[in-house]
Write a protein that holds these residues in place. Structure first.
Motif, PDB file in Angstrom:
ATOM      1  N   UNK A 311       0.860  -1.179   0.000  1.00 12.93           N
ATOM      2  CA  UNK A 311       0.000   0.000   0.000  1.00 12.93           C
ATOM      3  C   UNK A 311       0.896   1.228   0.000  1.00 12.93           C
ATOM      4  N   UNK A 312       0.525   2.202  -0.814  1.00 12.04           N
ATOM      5  CA  UNK A 312       1.290   3.450  -0.939  1.00 12.04           C
ATOM      6  C   UNK A 312       0.456   4.573  -0.348  1.00 12.04           C
ATOM      7  N   UNK A 313       0.910   5.128   0.783  1.00 14.33           N
ATOM      8  CA  UNK A 313       0.123   6.132   1.507  1.00 14.33           C
ATOM      9  C   UNK A 313       0.901   7.443   1.568  1.00 14.33           C
ATOM     10  N   UNK A 314       0.319   8.506   1.052  1.00 14.10           N
ATOM     11  CA  UNK A 314       0.923   9.835   1.180  1.00 14.10           C
ATOM     12  C   UNK A 314       0.652  10.327   2.588  1.00 14.10           C
ATOM     13  N   UNK A 315       1.716  10.598   3.324  1.00 12.61           N
ATOM     14  CA  UNK A 315       1.581  10.953   4.736  1.00 12.61           C
ATOM     15  C   UNK A 315       2.825  11.708   5.167  1.00 12.61           C
ATOM     16  N   UNK A 316       3.014  11.825   6.457  1.00 15.23           N
ATOM     17  CA  UNK A 316       4.248  12.407   6.991  1.00 15.23           C
ATOM     18  C   UNK A 316       4.725  11.497   8.121  1.00 15.23           C
ATOM     19  N   UNK A 322       6.047  12.894   3.027  1.00 21.58           N
ATOM     20  CA  UNK A 322       6.577  11.828   2.175  1.00 21.58           C
ATOM     21  C   UNK A 322       5.532  10.768   1.905  1.00 21.58           C
ATOM     22  N   UNK A 323       6.010   9.582   1.646  1.00 26.07           N
ATOM     23  CA  UNK A 323       5.133   8.443   1.342  1.00 26.07           C
ATOM     24  C   UNK A 323       5.557   7.257   2.197  1.00 26.07           C
ATOM     25  N   UNK A 324       4.565   6.623   2.794  1.00 27.17           N
ATOM     26  CA  UNK A 324       4.801   5.384   3.530  1.00 27.17           C
ATOM     27  C   UNK A 324       4.360   4.226   2.639  1.00 27.17           C
ATOM     28  N   UNK A 413       9.923   4.329   3.937  1.00 25.29           N
ATOM     29  CA  UNK A 413       9.520   5.732   3.889  1.00 25.29           C
ATOM     30  C   UNK A 413      10.403   6.449   2.878  1.00 25.29           C
ATOM     31  N   UNK A 414       9.773   7.264   2.033  1.00 28.17           N
ATOM     32  CA  UNK A 414      10.533   7.999   1.027  1.00 28.17           C
ATOM     33  C   UNK A 414       9.991   9.407   0.861  1.00 28.17           C
ATOM     34  N   UNK A 419       8.868   8.632  -8.368  1.00 29.27           N
ATOM     35  CA  UNK A 419       8.879   7.209  -8.713  1.00 29.27           C
ATOM     36  C   UNK A 419       7.613   6.518  -8.227  1.00 29.27           C
ATOM     37  N   UNK A 420       7.239   5.483  -8.940  1.00 27.08           N
ATOM     38  CA  UNK A 420       6.086   4.693  -8.518  1.00 27.08           C
ATOM     39  C   UNK A 420       6.459   3.861  -7.293  1.00 27.08           C
ATOM     40  N   UNK A 421       5.436   3.339  -6.620  1.00 24.50           N
ATOM     41  CA  UNK A 421       5.682   2.516  -5.439  1.00 24.50           C
ATOM     42  C   UNK A 421       6.503   1.274  -5.806  1.00 24.50           C
ATOM     43  N   UNK A 422       6.192   0.677  -6.953  1.00 17.59           N
ATOM     44  CA  UNK A 422       6.939  -0.513  -7.379  1.00 17.59           C
ATOM     45  C   UNK A 422       8.413  -0.179  -7.605  1.00 17.59           C
ATOM     46  N   UNK A 423       8.689   0.994  -8.174  1.00 15.33           N
ATOM     47  CA  UNK A 423      10.084   1.405  -8.394  1.00 15.33           C
ATOM     48  C   UNK A 423      10.789   1.654  -7.067  1.00 15.33           C
TER      49      UNK A 423
END
Length: 529
Positions: A311-316, A322-324, A413-414, A419-423
């Motif tokens: 799961x790709x979640x935009x958060x902090x 960033x993205x979790x 965390x990024x 980039x996509x989550x898969x990348x």
């Protein structure tokens, strides 16, 4: 001169002839010397003499050539030897040539300084470098290492950065850097940096830690730095931030393992505008809350380790936008849950035995201390109640339930939104590149145990291993392969090529003996010397 002509087919063979008397006194003739083939050139008959043949020759020298010439050529073609000579002050032998020779020796057949001269004599290096074996004795080699040590650890980092700047153009893709730490051990106990710490080699010897930065794509080494053996990984990231600023490279992201991605480190990296791709340990409240999200299994990705869902979640996280990316793997769930339940089961038996062995003379305070020691490592899954009269130990149901929700999950965390989550997942798990680099350092280049017992020489010795790996990475790049399979085998085959010097009556010739195998070097920067 009397001649005899013998025709065979279209050719006429000419011999010198002499007359003689046999035992009866009768005159006869015989051929004494072959003169050549008679041909008509411009209307005139001429004798074409045979090619000169040497019947006697002497082998004056035979040296290892193939792998030596290729590796040294890579040092020369990229200007690394000249750069070393310019950056490290010279006192005595040229530093660049000596360090390149020591690095090649580490790749091919590591020898001690005492035996290096004998090994060097059997290689093409004397011809390539122009230094006689007698000059490369242990005393002179030690002096060159001392010369290198005088620039200190900071100077060696500067040299690493300059070397990387010579080869960084090979990285044509986005410049993602990987950072990790390994350790190497000593038998000496008197070196300031050699201390007992978290040991990756399953021994109780003092060690030093080595932090290495490398490119993810081609595994090119950027720089290394040594630390005390008892320093934790998380404490080295602040220095990493300072070091990568020296690199003249547009950095796409820095990949950090879970042991380094602490709250403070992530905040510092973000504050220096460095993009992060980090595995976050599931110890903080924020991280635990994030991985508690359900995984729908709609997003899936096949990895070498198996199928994962994410799961790709935009958060902090820790105030950092960033993205979790939460990853889930069924196999990891089974492994983690089984391991935890086994640990809990063992501890429950120990606690029961401790409580049943209670004597009237034992205080509740002492008993509680003993129980807390027994549950160390899984203490979150137990409740201890001491009411002053009795101690009871019960399961912590809430924490056990929360742990079940985290089984099989990891958190990446990024701060990269492009980039996509898969990348991102592939990039993060691709950090095993640096683990392969460390494996090359330790198992191929014989990094450990370190046998240099002078503090300054340790960094120089590791620097020589760094140079050896650097030229191996260049060799791998020109070989055009993605993995390390075949690199060692191809160098072994090249090692069978020898250069033999033959003396034909005062005339010297070099002959290259090539084994019966086919190997292509068309992608190398220049032909062999």
């Amino acid at each position: 001169m009397a001649k005899t002509r013998i025709r065979r087919g279209s050719r006429v063979y000419v011999y010198e002839r002499e007359n003689y008397r046999d035992s009866t006194g009768k005159v006869k003739h015989r051929n004494t010397r072959y003169l050549g083939i008679e041909e008509t050139i411009n209307g005139e008959k001429q004798i074409i003499p045979p090619k000169k043949r040497f019947k006697e020759f002497e082998v004056t020298k035979s040296v290892r050539y193939g792998d030596i010439a290729i590796l040294y050529d890579l040092f020369k073609q990229y200007g690394l030897i000249e750069l070393l000579n310019g950056l490290i002050p010279r006192r005595g032998l040229p530093v660049g040539e000596v360090f390149a020779s020591l690095a090649i020796n580490h790749i091919i057949d590591r020898e001690t300084l005492n035996k290096f001269s004998r090994w060097y004599r059997d290689t093409e290096l004397e011809e390539l470098i122009g230094i006689t074996p007698e000059k490369l004795n242990s005393g002179n080699l030690g002096a060159v290492m001392k010369t290198g040590s005088k620039i200190g650890p900071e100077g060696i980092v500067d040299v690493c950065v300059e070397l990387f700047n010579k080869i960084k153009h090979l990285e044509t893709e986005s410049s993602t850097l990987i950072y990790d730490i390994t350790s190497t051990y000593f038998y000496s106990t008197k070196l300031p940096k050699a201390r007992l710490g978290y040991n990756r080699d399953d021994n109780s010897l003092p060690q030093i830690n080595i932090g290495l930065v490398a490119t993810k794509n081609k595994g090119l080494p950027v720089l290394f730095r040594t630390y005390e053996g008892n320093i934790t990984d998380v404490r080295t990231v602040e220095q990493l931030i300072t070091d990568v600023k020296r690199v003249g490279l547009s950095i796409d992201a820095i990949i950090l393992d879970r042991g380094m991605a602490s709250r403070n480190n992530l905040i510092k990296l973000h504050g220096d505008n460095l993009k992060i791709i980090g595995g976050v340990p599931l110890t903080s409240k924020e991280a635990k809350e994030l991985v508690a999200h359900d995984i729908s299994e709609e997003n899936e990705l096949m990895r070498p380790s198996g199928l994962i869902y994410y799961e790709d979640i935009v958060t902090s996280l820790f105030g950092i936008p960033g993205r979790a990316i939460i990853c889930f793997n069924h196999s990891d769930l089974e492994v983690e849950r089984t391991a935890r339940l086994k640990k809990i089961g063992v501890v429950e038996i120990k606690v029961a035995e401790t409580l049943s062995s209670l004597t009237g003379n034992e205080t509740l305070k002492g008993l509680e201390k003993e129980i807390r020691a027994a549950i160390r490592g899984v203490s979150d899954y137990f409740r201890i109640n001491n009411d002053g009269k009795k101690i009871t130990v019960t399961p912590h149901d809430e924490n056990r339930k929360a742990a079940r929700l985290r089984d099989g999950k990891c958190l990446i965390f990024t701060t990269n939104f492009e980039k996509s989550a898969a990348e991102i997942i592939s990039t993060y798990f691709g950090k095993d590149v640096i683990e392969k680099i460390f494996d090359c350092f330790k198992n191929w280049l014989d990094l450990q145990p370190v046998r240099h017992f002078e503090e300054g020489n340790i960094d120089v010795y590791i620097f020589i291993c760094y140079l050896a790996y650097l030229v191996l990475a260049l060799y791998k790049h020109h070989l055009g392969v993605t993995g390390w399979e075949g690199v060692e085998d191809s160098l072994d085959e090249l090692g069978r090529i020898r250069k033999t010097t033959l003396d034909f009556g005062g005339e010297s010739r070099d002959k290259i003996s090539v084994p019966n195998f086919i190997f292509f070097f068309s992608s190398f920067p220049a032909p062999l010397p």
